[in-house]
Every structure is written in C-alpha cells, then in structure tokens.
Design a protein around this motif. Structure first.
Motif, PDB file in Angstrom:
ATOM      1  N   LEU A  89       0.836  -1.206   0.000  1.00 38.92           N
ATOM      2  CA  LEU A  89       0.000   0.000   0.000  1.00 38.92           C
ATOM      3  C   LEU A  89       0.862   1.244   0.000  1.00 38.92           C
ATOM      4  O   LEU A  89       0.438   2.292  -0.465  1.00 38.92           O
ATOM      5  CB  LEU A  89      -0.940   0.018   1.202  1.00 38.92           C
ATOM      6  CG  LEU A  89      -2.059  -1.001   1.173  1.00 38.92           C
ATOM      7  CD1 LEU A  89      -3.030  -0.746   2.313  1.00 38.92           C
ATOM      8  CD2 LEU A  89      -2.796  -0.988  -0.150  1.00 38.92           C
ATOM      9  N   LYS A  90       2.055   1.132   0.534  1.00 39.54           N
ATOM     10  CA  LYS A  90       3.034   2.221   0.470  1.00 39.54           C
ATOM     11  C   LYS A  90       4.316   1.582  -0.032  1.00 39.54           C
ATOM     12  O   LYS A  90       4.820   0.658   0.591  1.00 39.54           O
ATOM     13  CB  LYS A  90       3.250   2.855   1.836  1.00 39.54           C
ATOM     14  CG  LYS A  90       4.267   3.974   1.808  1.00 39.54           C
ATOM     15  CD  LYS A  90       4.308   4.694   3.146  1.00 39.54           C
ATOM     16  CE  LYS A  90       5.415   5.709   3.197  1.00 39.54           C
ATOM     17  NZ  LYS A  90       5.243   6.821   2.303  1.00 39.54           N
ATOM     18  N   GLY A  91       4.792   2.045  -1.150  1.00 38.94           N
ATOM     19  CA  GLY A  91       5.989   1.470  -1.742  1.00 38.94           C
ATOM     20  C   GLY A  91       7.205   1.612  -0.846  1.00 38.94           C
ATOM     21  O   GLY A  91       7.247   2.437   0.055  1.00 38.94           O
ATOM     22  N   GLY A  92       8.166   0.778  -1.113  1.00 37.86           N
ATOM     23  CA  GLY A  92       9.403   0.827  -0.346  1.00 37.86           C
ATOM     24  C   GLY A  92      10.241  -0.395  -0.635  1.00 37.86           C
ATOM     25  O   GLY A  92       9.954  -1.164  -1.548  1.00 37.86           O
ATOM     26  N   SER A  93      11.277  -0.567   0.144  1.00 33.10           N
ATOM     27  CA  SER A  93      12.150  -1.715  -0.056  1.00 33.10           C
ATOM     28  C   SER A  93      12.275  -2.488   1.253  1.00 33.10           C
ATOM     29  O   SER A  93      12.068  -1.956   2.342  1.00 33.10           O
ATOM     30  CB  SER A  93      13.525  -1.271  -0.546  1.00 33.10           C
ATOM     31  OG  SER A  93      14.139  -0.449   0.413  1.00 33.10           O
ATOM     32  N   LEU A  94      12.609  -3.753   1.107  1.00 37.64           N
ATOM     33  CA  LEU A  94      12.761  -4.660   2.224  1.00 37.64           C
ATOM     34  C   LEU A  94      14.055  -5.425   1.993  1.00 37.64           C
ATOM     35  O   LEU A  94      14.253  -5.996   0.923  1.00 37.64           O
ATOM     36  CB  LEU A  94      11.562  -5.614   2.235  1.00 37.64           C
ATOM     37  CG  LEU A  94      11.310  -6.491   3.420  1.00 37.64           C
ATOM     38  CD1 LEU A  94      10.967  -5.639   4.654  1.00 37.64           C
ATOM     39  CD2 LEU A  94      10.152  -7.430   3.119  1.00 37.64           C
ATOM     40  N   THR A  95      14.945  -5.413   2.953  1.00 40.67           N
ATOM     41  CA  THR A  95      16.184  -6.161   2.847  1.00 40.67           C
ATOM     42  C   THR A  95      15.952  -7.562   3.379  1.00 40.67           C
ATOM     43  O   THR A  95      15.525  -7.735   4.512  1.00 40.67           O
ATOM     44  CB  THR A  95      17.309  -5.481   3.644  1.00 40.67           C
ATOM     45  OG1 THR A  95      17.482  -4.157   3.149  1.00 40.67           O
ATOM     46  CG2 THR A  95      18.617  -6.239   3.497  1.00 40.67           C
ATOM     47  N   LYS A  96      16.214  -8.560   2.553  1.00 42.31           N
ATOM     48  CA  LYS A  96      15.999  -9.960   2.910  1.00 42.31           C
ATOM     49  C   LYS A  96      17.355 -10.605   3.170  1.00 42.31           C
ATOM     50  O   LYS A  96      18.239 -10.548   2.321  1.00 42.31           O
ATOM     51  CB  LYS A  96      15.275 -10.668   1.767  1.00 42.31           C
ATOM     52  CG  LYS A  96      15.007 -12.124   1.991  1.00 42.31           C
ATOM     53  CD  LYS A  96      14.267 -12.681   0.775  1.00 42.31           C
ATOM     54  CE  LYS A  96      14.185 -14.160   0.791  1.00 42.31           C
ATOM     55  NZ  LYS A  96      13.577 -14.690  -0.438  1.00 42.31           N
ATOM     56  N   ILE A  97      17.520 -11.202   4.340  1.00 47.54           N
ATOM     57  CA  ILE A  97      18.772 -11.872   4.701  1.00 47.54           C
ATOM     58  C   ILE A  97      18.471 -13.343   4.942  1.00 47.54           C
ATOM     59  O   ILE A  97      17.692 -13.687   5.827  1.00 47.54           O
ATOM     60  CB  ILE A  97      19.406 -11.242   5.957  1.00 47.54           C
ATOM     61  CG1 ILE A  97      19.620  -9.742   5.745  1.00 47.54           C
ATOM     62  CG2 ILE A  97      20.718 -11.955   6.304  1.00 47.54           C
ATOM     63  CD1 ILE A  97      20.078  -9.003   6.986  1.00 47.54           C
ATOM     64  N   GLU A  98      19.077 -14.206   4.137  1.00 51.57           N
ATOM     65  CA  GLU A  98      18.887 -15.651   4.261  1.00 51.57           C
ATOM     66  C   GLU A  98      19.708 -16.196   5.421  1.00 51.57           C
ATOM     67  O   GLU A  98      20.649 -15.550   5.890  1.00 51.57           O
ATOM     68  CB  GLU A  98      19.323 -16.349   2.962  1.00 51.57           C
ATOM     69  CG  GLU A  98      18.605 -15.884   1.718  1.00 51.57           C
ATOM     70  CD  GLU A  98      17.174 -16.377   1.652  1.00 51.57           C
ATOM     71  OE1 GLU A  98      16.817 -17.323   2.398  1.00 51.57           O
ATOM     72  OE2 GLU A  98      16.403 -15.819   0.861  1.00 51.57           O
ATOM     73  N   GLU A  99      19.368 -17.406   5.870  1.00 53.77           N
ATOM     74  CA  GLU A  99      20.154 -18.061   6.926  1.00 53.77           C
ATOM     75  C   GLU A  99      21.609 -18.236   6.504  1.00 53.77           C
ATOM     76  O   GLU A  99      22.497 -18.251   7.347  1.00 53.77           O
ATOM     77  CB  GLU A  99      19.556 -19.422   7.268  1.00 53.77           C
ATOM     78  CG  GLU A  99      18.267 -19.330   8.047  1.00 53.77           C
ATOM     79  CD  GLU A  99      17.723 -20.693   8.409  1.00 53.77           C
ATOM     80  OE1 GLU A  99      17.501 -20.918   9.613  1.00 53.77           O
ATOM     81  OE2 GLU A  99      17.526 -21.513   7.500  1.00 53.77           O
ATOM     82  N   THR A 100      21.848 -18.331   5.203  1.00 56.30           N
ATOM     83  CA  THR A 100      23.202 -18.486   4.676  1.00 56.30           C
ATOM     84  C   THR A 100      23.991 -17.181   4.711  1.00 56.30           C
ATOM     85  O   THR A 100      25.181 -17.170   4.438  1.00 56.30           O
ATOM     86  CB  THR A 100      23.152 -18.968   3.222  1.00 56.30           C
ATOM     87  OG1 THR A 100      22.480 -17.964   2.437  1.00 56.30           O
ATOM     88  CG2 THR A 100      22.439 -20.294   3.089  1.00 56.30           C
ATOM     89  N   GLY A 101      23.294 -16.069   5.007  1.00 57.07           N
ATOM     90  CA  GLY A 101      23.927 -14.758   4.997  1.00 57.07           C
ATOM     91  C   GLY A 101      23.734 -14.008   3.690  1.00 57.07           C
ATOM     92  O   GLY A 101      24.089 -12.841   3.586  1.00 57.07           O
ATOM     93  N   GLU A 102      23.162 -14.673   2.678  1.00 56.23           N
ATOM     94  CA  GLU A 102      22.894 -14.019   1.392  1.00 56.23           C
ATOM     95  C   GLU A 102      21.889 -12.889   1.605  1.00 56.23           C
ATOM     96  O   GLU A 102      20.876 -13.053   2.270  1.00 56.23           O
ATOM     97  CB  GLU A 102      22.336 -15.028   0.391  1.00 56.23           C
ATOM     98  CG  GLU A 102      22.019 -14.427  -0.952  1.00 56.23           C
ATOM     99  CD  GLU A 102      21.382 -15.441  -1.899  1.00 56.23           C
ATOM    100  OE1 GLU A 102      20.839 -14.998  -2.921  1.00 56.23           O
ATOM    101  OE2 GLU A 102      21.419 -16.641  -1.610  1.00 56.23           O
ATOM    102  N   ILE A 103      22.184 -11.730   1.022  1.00 56.24           N
ATOM    103  CA  ILE A 103      21.331 -10.540   1.175  1.00 56.24           C
ATOM    104  C   ILE A 103      20.760 -10.146  -0.175  1.00 56.24           C
ATOM    105  O   ILE A 103      21.466 -10.115  -1.180  1.00 56.24           O
ATOM    106  CB  ILE A 103      22.145  -9.359   1.756  1.00 56.24           C
ATOM    107  CG1 ILE A 103      22.662  -9.716   3.151  1.00 56.24           C
ATOM    108  CG2 ILE A 103      21.307  -8.083   1.805  1.00 56.24           C
ATOM    109  CD1 ILE A 103      23.603  -8.686   3.745  1.00 56.24           C
TER     110      ILE A 103
END
Length: 88
Positions: free
Chosen positions: A58-72
């Motif tokens: 509903l409101k644009g933006g970004s989300l940083t996703k961090i995997e258990e492996t550390g991959e971002i």
C-alpha cells in the motif's frame, strides 16, 4: 492456494500499532488473507514461507531480505502494485 496480503505503512499510527504485526483478515476454501504491517527499521524474525503468495504494497518501499546463509537481497515494492512471490 495460500495468499498473503502485505502492507507497508510508515506514518499516522497509534501507540499500539508501533510494532510490526500481522492481522488475520479471512479465509475460505480458496484463500487465506493476512494484513501484515511492517514498520520501518524493525527487523522481522527469521521465517520461511511454505507456499507462494501475493503481496500488495500500500506504500511502496524496499525490504532487505537476509537468508540463513547470509545471502542478502533487496525486495522493492511499488505503491499499489501486486507481486507474486514463490515459496522460500
């Protein structure tokens, strides 16, 4: 199919709405809908999705996703746009 509706919101909240949280909306034999309020600068707990889902920002933006492996990776959502996300 299991779908989730996620909402990103950053202003005009009451005191009890200052934390990231989910609110169940409804379900039937075809769909289950949740409203997820993700507050700015509040990390989500490590979790996984066992099914694909629809996300609407509903409101644009970004989300940083961090995997258990550390991959971002960075997920970007435009205001009002719907996205299909596969299970992860």
């Amino acid at each position: 199919f299991l779908y989730f509706l996620s909402l990103f919101y950053s202003g005009g909240v009451t005191a009890e709405e200052t934390q990231t949280h989910r609110v169940f909306q409804f379900e039937n034999e075809h769909v289950r809908v949740w409203k997820t309020i993700i507050m700015p600068h509040q990390p989500l707990k490590m979790h996984r999705h066992d099914c694909a889902r629809v996300v609407v920002g509903l409101k644009g933006g970004s989300l940083t996703k961090i995997e258990e492996t550390g991959e971002i990776s960075e997920l970007k959502f435009d205001t009002g746009a719907a996205y299909w996300l596969t299970e992860d």
